[in-house]
Design a protein around this motif. Structure first.
Motif, short mmCIF file in Angstrom:
data_model
loop_
_atom_site.label_atom_id
_atom_site.label_comp_id
_atom_site.label_asym_id
_atom_site.label_seq_id
_atom_site.Cartn_x
_atom_site.Cartn_y
_atom_site.Cartn_z
N HIS A 1 0.87 -1.09 -0.03
CA HIS A 1 0.00 0.04 -0.05
C HIS A 1 0.80 1.29 -0.05
N ARG A 2 1.99 1.26 0.70
CA ARG A 2 2.85 2.53 0.80
C ARG A 2 3.58 2.60 -0.37
N ARG A 3 3.98 1.47 -0.96
CA ARG A 3 4.43 1.60 -2.30
C ARG A 3 3.67 2.04 -3.53
N ALA A 4 2.33 1.49 -3.45
CA ALA A 4 1.22 2.00 -4.40
C ALA A 4 1.09 3.39 -4.22
N LEU A 5 0.78 4.02 -3.22
CA LEU A 5 0.65 5.19 -2.78
C LEU A 5 1.76 6.21 -3.13
N SER A 6 2.90 5.84 -2.89
CA SER A 6 4.06 6.50 -3.25
C SER A 6 4.34 6.63 -4.69
N ALA A 7 4.12 5.57 -5.50
CA ALA A 7 4.21 5.60 -7.01
C ALA A 7 3.00 6.66 -7.61
N LEU A 8 1.86 6.74 -7.07
CA LEU A 8 0.74 7.36 -7.62
C LEU A 8 1.18 8.77 -7.48
N LEU A 9 1.53 9.26 -5.81
CA LEU A 9 1.76 10.55 -5.65
C LEU A 9 3.18 10.87 -6.36
N LEU A 10 4.03 10.15 -6.61
CA LEU A 10 5.19 10.67 -7.52
C LEU A 10 4.73 10.91 -8.94
N LEU A 11 3.81 10.21 -9.41
CA LEU A 11 3.37 10.23 -10.93
C LEU A 11 2.66 11.71 -10.93
N LEU A 12 1.78 12.01 -9.88
CA LEU A 12 0.88 13.09 -9.93
C LEU A 12 2.05 14.42 -9.70
N VAL A 13 2.90 14.41 -8.93
CA VAL A 13 4.00 15.30 -9.00
C VAL A 13 4.50 15.80 -10.35
N GLN A 14 4.97 14.81 -10.93
CA GLN A 14 5.63 14.68 -12.20
C GLN A 14 4.72 15.36 -13.14
#
Length: 87
Positions: free
Chosen positions: A46-59
């Motif tokens: 869950h932490r990994r999936a949330l981090s990946a989504l947040l990173l994508l949104l920031v990019q």
């Protein structure tokens, strides 16, 4: 009226696909975490999936911001600077 998606529609979907996939991964991780809240691997996923989504949104936000030219303000004149002043 049923119509097939146009090339433009398909291009928009393909452009949004990384975000769609990241959101699906997050929902999968949330379901796994809800099924067994004590599962350490589920928490990690869950932490990994949330981090990946947040990173994508920031990019995406950074990319969108780079496409727009923000006005330059000076300390003396609170109005946007002219092209010569901004350089």
């Amino acid at each position: 009226m049923d119509t097939a998606p146009t090339h433009s529609d398909l291009a928009e979907i393909e452009a949004e696909w990384p975000q769609i996939a990241a959101e699906v991964d997050l929902v999968d991780a949330e379901c796994r975490l809800l099924a067994d809240p004590g599962d350490v691997l589920a928490k990690r996923a869950h932490r990994r999936a949330l981090s990946a989504l947040l990173l994508l949104l920031v990019q995406q936000a950074n990319h969108d911001a780079a496409l727009r030219v923000a006005p330059v303000y000076t300390l003396i004149n609170p109005c946007p600077a002219g092209q010569a002043e901004a350089a």
